[in-house]
Design a protein around this motif. Structure first.
Motif, PDB file in Angstrom:
ATOM      1  N   CYS A 380      -8.640 114.260   1.694  1.00  0.00           N
ATOM      2  CA  CYS A 380      -8.513 113.169   0.717  1.00  0.00           C
ATOM      3  C   CYS A 380      -9.854 112.924   0.044  1.00  0.00           C
ATOM      4  O   CYS A 380     -10.875 113.520   0.401  1.00  0.00           O
ATOM      5  CB  CYS A 380      -7.982 111.908   1.378  1.00  0.00           C
ATOM      6  N   ASP A 381      -9.820 112.057  -0.925  1.00  0.00           N
ATOM      7  CA  ASP A 381     -11.046 111.702  -1.631  1.00  0.00           C
ATOM      8  C   ASP A 381     -11.490 110.311  -1.186  1.00  0.00           C
ATOM      9  O   ASP A 381     -11.340 109.963  -0.025  1.00  0.00           O
ATOM     10  CB  ASP A 381     -10.806 111.798  -3.132  1.00  0.00           C
ATOM     11  N   ASN A 431      -4.175 118.096  -0.702  1.00  0.00           N
ATOM     12  CA  ASN A 431      -5.221 117.242  -1.236  1.00  0.00           C
ATOM     13  C   ASN A 431      -4.543 115.983  -1.764  1.00  0.00           C
ATOM     14  O   ASN A 431      -3.823 116.028  -2.751  1.00  0.00           O
ATOM     15  CB  ASN A 431      -5.983 117.951  -2.351  1.00  0.00           C
ATOM     16  N   THR A 433      -5.263 112.501  -3.412  1.00  0.00           N
ATOM     17  CA  THR A 433      -6.402 111.992  -4.163  1.00  0.00           C
ATOM     18  C   THR A 433      -5.977 110.867  -5.098  1.00  0.00           C
ATOM     19  O   THR A 433      -4.785 110.602  -5.276  1.00  0.00           O
ATOM     20  CB  THR A 433      -7.048 113.150  -4.969  1.00  0.00           C
ATOM     21  N   SER A 437     -10.917 110.138  -8.559  1.00  0.00           N
ATOM     22  CA  SER A 437     -11.528 111.198  -7.761  1.00  0.00           C
ATOM     23  C   SER A 437     -11.115 112.580  -8.245  1.00  0.00           C
ATOM     24  O   SER A 437     -11.926 113.516  -8.272  1.00  0.00           O
ATOM     25  CB  SER A 437     -11.146 111.038  -6.287  1.00  0.00           C
TER      26      SER A 437
END
Length: 566
Positions: A380-381, A431, A433, A437
């Motif tokens: 993740c961001d 991912n 996000t 980000s």
């Protein structure tokens, strides 16, 4: 062989098979050597920051050394954020950059920068290689240093003439030193036995020490109620009945209350970060502190420990498990109390019931957690989505949760997912996000397409910098400043421009199908999830406040009503 060829020979010797990089003038001899080497897989990212963050994700997901390569000047400076990220989270990384020829160092030559000076505070160690003859020793030492003790990035800056110079030395190939030190634990056991409300507190040091199995066995056998840091999520496993969840600024009320009321805090592999402890004066006010860590520098850094133990976490955890298995702790009443808090003070989020209702962040993450395979890795961001994942996704292993903890790097997630997919090619890698980000390193979609990686991209889009907006709302009188992202591109069209299939969902009744669709697709795919702009992360502790003063939505709304009446 020349210096560049020797680097590749050293990689073979240390079983380094995957590296992430971007070529340029002063590192060109190494790239020339790569042409003849079929044993090293070089991954060409589209920005040097992406190279460093991908190497970081590779290391976190695999437990192996991450390697990134760039040229001098802007190539080196573009690595810095990714290397700083690895340093703050103690990720083992080898960084290799080219430098201008030795005769030009200090003359402001084209693409010359003082790499050692700029990176002093973000590496475990750094080298400027002065001759090809010293390169073998430096390489071997750097690889060992990056992985031994408390891991971290080690940077080697190599002038172009050194890469071209001949060397007859062979790789040394020393094994990585891992201390199997188990100190006398009698005092720790005695403190645990006299405590009536002991609490286990674990962090990212568990996976850094490769002590996941030892910790899991200890946590289950001790029966200690447990809390985790952001980097410690997954330590107890998803089925633990003793885990109260994450503590700290966005932790569960159960975890923060248990810390506030415990009489003994057993801290293992954690550094008592400010986001976890909140205001130190109000943290664990009734507790004696035992601090167990591999790094002596963490002892008594923020809080004074009554007992500080440095050693190999595997050895220590195994000995603690053996002792407590023979004579279990008598803390049944405390366990019952913590279970009550776990039931009533865990992360509360109702699943969406109305099919046409807008999608809410926590409900989406909970649905994702139920559908995704157990071995899914999520990179993740930074922002609201990061906290929703920490709160609502059930991780079974700490290496499945890749997050930028210490530095808080927006743009971490996409390249980290790329690195994780190379580390775990047969596993599902996501991912997750935010829209802010994602745009930081969106160019790495080209890397996904280039290598046809089956990485799944999930963008939780509220068209603003959500965490900044939330703090401005709560703590800056709702004075919004420079957080609007309502001019975001069409993310579906953007993904398709990179030849990555994509779809967008906006309603609750689309969530399950959207998640199932991307998980079932055999290649890369993007899911654009529209969520409400004004949705907040609850609970929250005011920056600088004590964890026991957590604010949740109910308390916030009550306070607002009282203020309006007044």
């Amino acid at each position: 062989m020349n210096g560049a060829q020797h680097i590749l020979e050293t990689f073979h010797h240390h079983n380094i098979q995957t590296v992430f990089g971007y070529p340029g003038g002063c590192i060109m001899p190494l790239y020339d050597a790569l042409v003849d080497d079929v044993n090293v897989e070089h991954v060409l990212c589209r920005h040097e920051q992406g190279c460093a963050l991908a190497a970081d994700g590779y290391a976190r997901a695999s437990g192996k050394l991450g390697v990134c390569i760039a040229t001098s000047g802007p190539g080196a400076t573009n690595l810095i954020t990714g290397v700083a990220n690895a340093h703050r989270d103690s990720t083992p990384m080898l960084v290799i950059t080219g430098q201008v020829p030795s005769s030009l160092i200090g003359t402001d030559a084209f693409q010359e920068t003082d790499v050692l000076g700029m990176t002093l505070g973000i590496v475990k160690h750094s080298y400027l290689v002065e001759s090809a003859d010293e390169l073998p020793v430096i390489l071997d030492e750097a690889i060992e240093l990056a992985q031994s003790g408390r891991p971290g990035p080690v940077w080697i800056d190599i002038p172009k003439d050194v890469l071209l110079a001949e060397t007859a030395a062979a790789p040394i190939g020393r094994s990585i030193l891992r201390e199997a030190v188990c100190p006398d634990l009698a005092s720790a056991i005695a403190m645990l036995r006299t405590a009536r409300k002991p609490l286990l507190y674990s962090g990212g040091g568990i996976s850094l020490a490769h002590a996941e199995e030892s910790f899991h066995e200890f946590a289950e056998n001790s029966g200690l109620p447990a809390v985790v840091t952001l980097k410690g999520i997954g330590n107890p496993g998803k089925h633990s009945t003793h885990n109260l969840g994450m503590l700290g600024m966005h932790g569960s009320r159960a975890a923060n209350r248990a810390v506030d009321e415990c009489d003994l805090l057993l801290v293992i592999g954690a550094r008592l970060d400010d986001r976890a402890t909140g205001k130190l004066e109000g943290f664990a006010p009734n507790a004696r502190l035992i601090h167990i860590d591999a790094d002596a520098a963490e002892m008594n850094k923020l809080l004074s420990a009554e007992l500080a133990i440095r050693g190999d976490l595997n050895a220590i955890l195994k000995e603690l498990t053996r002792t407590l298995r023979e004579a279990p702790l008598e803390i049944s009443e405390w366990r019952r109390q913590c279970q009550t808090w776990r039931t009533t003070g865990g992360f509360q989020a109702a699943d969406n019931e109305e099919p046409l209702a807008p999608i809410t962040g926590p409900a989406f993450i909970r649905q994702l957690s139920r559908i995704a395979p157990d071995d899914t890795t999520i990179a993740c961001d930074v922002g609201q989505h990061q906290m929703w994942i920490a709160q609502h996704y059930q991780f079974d292993h700490p290496r499945h949760h890749l997050t930028s903890g210490g530095l808080g790097t927006m743009g971490f997630g996409l390249p980290a997912a790329i690195g994780a997919q190379f580390a775990r090619p047969d596993s599902t890698v996501l991912n997750v996000t935010g829209d802010g980000s994602f745009m930081m390193n969106a160019q790495e979609m080209a890397t996904i397409r280039r290598y046809n990686l089956p990485v799944k991209l999930i963008i939780m889009d509220n068209q603003c910098l959500g965490m900044v907006r939330q703090q401005q709302e709560l703590f800056y009188n709702n004075r919004e400043s420079q957080i609007n992202l309502d001019d975001n591109p069409d993310f579906v069209a953007m993904a398709r421009a990179f030849d990555i299939p994509a779809l967008k969902i906006e309603r609750t009744d689309q969530v399950r199908r959207g998640i199932e669709t991307i998980l079932a697709y055999h290649g890369p795919m993007l899911l654009h999830v529209a969520i409400a702009r004004d949705e907040n992360v609850w609970p929250i502790v005011k920056p600088g406040g004590s964890n026991k003063e957590m604010i949740d939505e109910t308390r916030r709304n009550t306070a607002d009503k009282k203020e309006k009446v007044a």
